[in-house]
Scaffold this active site. Structure first.
Site, short mmCIF file in Angstrom:
data_model
loop_
_atom_site.label_atom_id
_atom_site.label_comp_id
_atom_site.label_asym_id
_atom_site.label_seq_id
_atom_site.Cartn_x
_atom_site.Cartn_y
_atom_site.Cartn_z
N TRP A 103 0.79 -1.22 0.00
CA TRP A 103 0.00 0.00 0.00
C TRP A 103 0.83 1.27 0.00
O TRP A 103 0.30 2.35 -0.18
CB TRP A 103 -0.95 0.03 1.21
N ASN A 104 2.14 1.18 0.17
CA ASN A 104 2.89 2.43 0.37
C ASN A 104 3.23 3.16 -0.92
O ASN A 104 3.17 4.39 -0.97
CB ASN A 104 4.14 2.18 1.22
N LYS A 152 -2.63 -8.57 -7.65
CA LYS A 152 -3.42 -8.32 -6.45
C LYS A 152 -2.82 -7.13 -5.72
O LYS A 152 -1.77 -7.23 -5.07
CB LYS A 152 -3.42 -9.53 -5.51
N GLY A 171 6.48 -6.63 0.46
CA GLY A 171 5.79 -6.49 1.75
C GLY A 171 6.75 -6.76 2.89
O GLY A 171 7.97 -6.78 2.71
N GLY A 172 6.20 -7.01 4.06
CA GLY A 172 7.01 -7.29 5.24
C GLY A 172 7.63 -8.66 5.20
O GLY A 172 7.17 -9.56 4.49
N GLU A 209 10.61 -8.76 -2.33
CA GLU A 209 11.23 -7.50 -1.88
C GLU A 209 10.59 -7.18 -0.54
O GLU A 209 9.42 -6.82 -0.48
CB GLU A 209 10.99 -6.41 -2.92
N LEU A 210 11.38 -7.33 0.53
CA LEU A 210 10.80 -7.35 1.88
C LEU A 210 11.26 -6.14 2.70
O LEU A 210 11.57 -5.10 2.17
CB LEU A 210 11.16 -8.68 2.55
N CYS A 266 10.18 0.74 2.60
CA CYS A 266 11.06 -0.35 3.01
C CYS A 266 12.50 0.11 3.14
O CYS A 266 13.28 -0.51 3.87
CB CYS A 266 10.95 -1.50 2.01
N GLU A 303 11.43 -3.53 12.17
CA GLU A 303 10.92 -2.52 11.23
C GLU A 303 9.67 -1.86 11.81
O GLU A 303 8.67 -2.53 12.06
CB GLU A 303 10.61 -3.16 9.88
#
Length: 495
Positions: A154-155, A178, A231-232, A253-254, A287, A388
């Site tokens: 969402w960022n 998605k 995401g996380g 990509e975390l 991130c 984080e």
């Protein structure tokens, strides 16, 4: 109150309602009020979308396009994005609360990803191998994987989608996308551009909804060949495990806990600006946020005082106002998480020098705002320095030597990015070598390009996005052997 606009999903070239006939609110984080209705997709919608993507992958309209023709579609799409950039930026800011100045910058830059990978589409080449077998011609082909599941956060919704869609499509794959349930509107509006650009139906499909209802069945679907996720790290671990059951290709990509390292020979003014922009410019919701400022002890006191003076001037308020410098937290759960980490930091003994509470300024209205927060007295082992936060919270940690800085910077499970501020080219090169991070910036921060690979070390991810490296993530190599001598092989012996 006016009726909220109800959106539909893109599946097989058609705008369709969810099988559940259910929608959910998308909430504006500045007002705290719903502003759009998002389709609540489910497994049936996922199955429909994957089937459409699979059909398009094998269908003549897409499969028989030359690579040059695929590239031309991406060029057309880039032009359309450029035309719609202002509208899409406003939608993103309304949906996720990121600053309009940043969203306009991103939307104006996004076309370059599609132009770059559009140009790479017909540069994908195999090679002839001077094989050691006489009478045999051996060469390789680089071919697409199939259906790609793109799961975006969402960022920075459309920017991070472009990082996946552009190379995936350039390589000849089809996509089921998605977007985050917290920021789906821009994806659904963006989806209209694929038809206008001339993409065949089903090449790009968009299914909205929640992780357990859409994300998991999409990732686990037997006809999905690759999963590209941002995401996380905890969610990424779950995605990785689901994908592993089907032996799928993955790009993950975390998260990050990036260190911004300032040496005593740095340009103080530029370093302070770099530290502030690294953590507060995106409200810490990135991130690559420079959430740890490692400061050389000889300049610690002067740096902190200069930093505090600049951070205190940050203008909070409506993210659609070009003058706003710090916007709201995008989601209510994330807002609470940031406040929880601030409380934990105080309990562990960190000293709050700025902020440390919800923002109650009149200009923040009813939104989910947290005051820009700076902690000193932070020890490297504290949770605030290890985990984080994903919010406007900065930990300041002093160091004495280069070895000390490297040890602290590398002393987390993450390795996405790092910053180094110094006038010494020796130190710049040495630190860039020793830091365990996928990106190292020297005397700058948060710079990205469609031409340069981006990704993480350790728990910050697997694979690379952007640059030539990215298109290889969406290809597989086939080896072709042709007997040109006409020699009959011995059926019982490997040649």
């Amino acid at each position: 109150m006016s009726e909220l606009k109800k959106y539909r999903m893109l599946i097989g070239g058609q705008w369709v309602e969810p099988a559940s006939n259910a929608w959910f609110d998308s909430v504006n984080p500045f007002t705290g009020a719903p502003w759009a209705l998002i389709p609540r997709g489910g497994k049936e919608d996922v199955d429909h979308a994957v089937a459409a993507a699979k059909s398009a992958f094998y269908g003549d309209d897409w499969r028989k396009l030359t690579a040059t023709a695929r590239g031309a579609l991406l060029f057309k799409l880039a032009d359309l994005i450029a035309d719609e950039a202002a509208k899409l930026a406003e939608i993103e800011t309304t949906d996720n609360g990121k600053l309009i100045a940043e969203m306009r910058g991103q939307l104006n830059y996004i076309p370059q990803w599609f132009r770059y990978f559009g140009g790479l589409a017909d540069k994908i080449e195999g090679r002839v191998i001077p094989i050691d077998k006489p009478g045999v011609f051996n060469f390789t082909r680089e071919e697409p994987l199939g259906v790609v599941a793109a799961v975006t956060p969402w960022n920075s919704p459309l920017l991070l989608a472009a990082w996946k869609l552009a190379p995936a499509l350039a390589a000849g794959n089809t996509v089921v996308w998605k977007p985050s349930e917290f920021s789906s509107v821009s994806a659904l509006v963006f989806g209209e551009l694929f038809e206008r650009a001339g993409f065949p139906a089903g090449v790009v499909n968009i299914v909205t909804g929640f992780g357990g209802e859409v994300g998991e069945p999409l990732i686990a679907h037997r006809d999905v060949a690759k999963v590209a996720f941002t995401g996380g790290d905890k969610t990424g671990e779950h995605v990785y495990a689901l994908a592993a059951r089907g032996l799928k290709h993955v790009t993950l990509e975390l998260g990050g806990k990036s260190a911004n390292i300032v040496f005593d020979d740095a340009d103080m003014e530029q370093a302070v600006k770099g530290v502030v922009s690294g953590i507060f410019a995106a409200t810490g919701q990135t991130c690559i946020a420079g959430s740890r400022a490692l400061i050389h002890r000889p300049i610690l006191d002067r740096f902190v005082e200069t930093l505090l003076a600049l951070a205190k001037t940050a203008k909070m308020g409506n993210p659609l106002d070009m003058g706003t410098q710090v916007g709201p937290i995008t989601t209510q759960p994330q807002y609470q998480k940031v406040l929880d980490y601030i409380r934990i930091a105080k309990e562990e003994g960190a000293v709050c020098r700025l902020g440390g509470a919800p923002a109650t300024r009149p200009e923040c209205g009813s939104g989910w705002f947290v005051e820009p927060t700076i902690f000193t007295g932070v020890k490297p082992e504290m949770r605030i320095a290890q985990e984080e936060v994903f919010g406007p919270v900065l930990s300041i940690i002093p160091f004495d030597t280069e070895d000390d800085a490297v040890r602290v910077a590398n002393g987390t499970v993450y390795g996405l990015a790092a910053g180094v501020w110094t006038r010494s080219i020796r130190r710049a090169l040495l630190m860039s070598e020793r830091l365990e991070a996928g990106t190292v910036w020297v005397n700058t921060y948060r710079a990205v390009s469609y031409m340069s690979p981006f990704g993480g070390y350790k728990r910050s991810g697997i694979g690379r996005e952007s640059g030539i490296d990215a298109i290889r993530e969406y290809l597989q190599t086939k080896s072709v052997w042709i007997d040109i001598a006409g020699n009959a092989p011995n059926p019982f012996v490997m040649r």
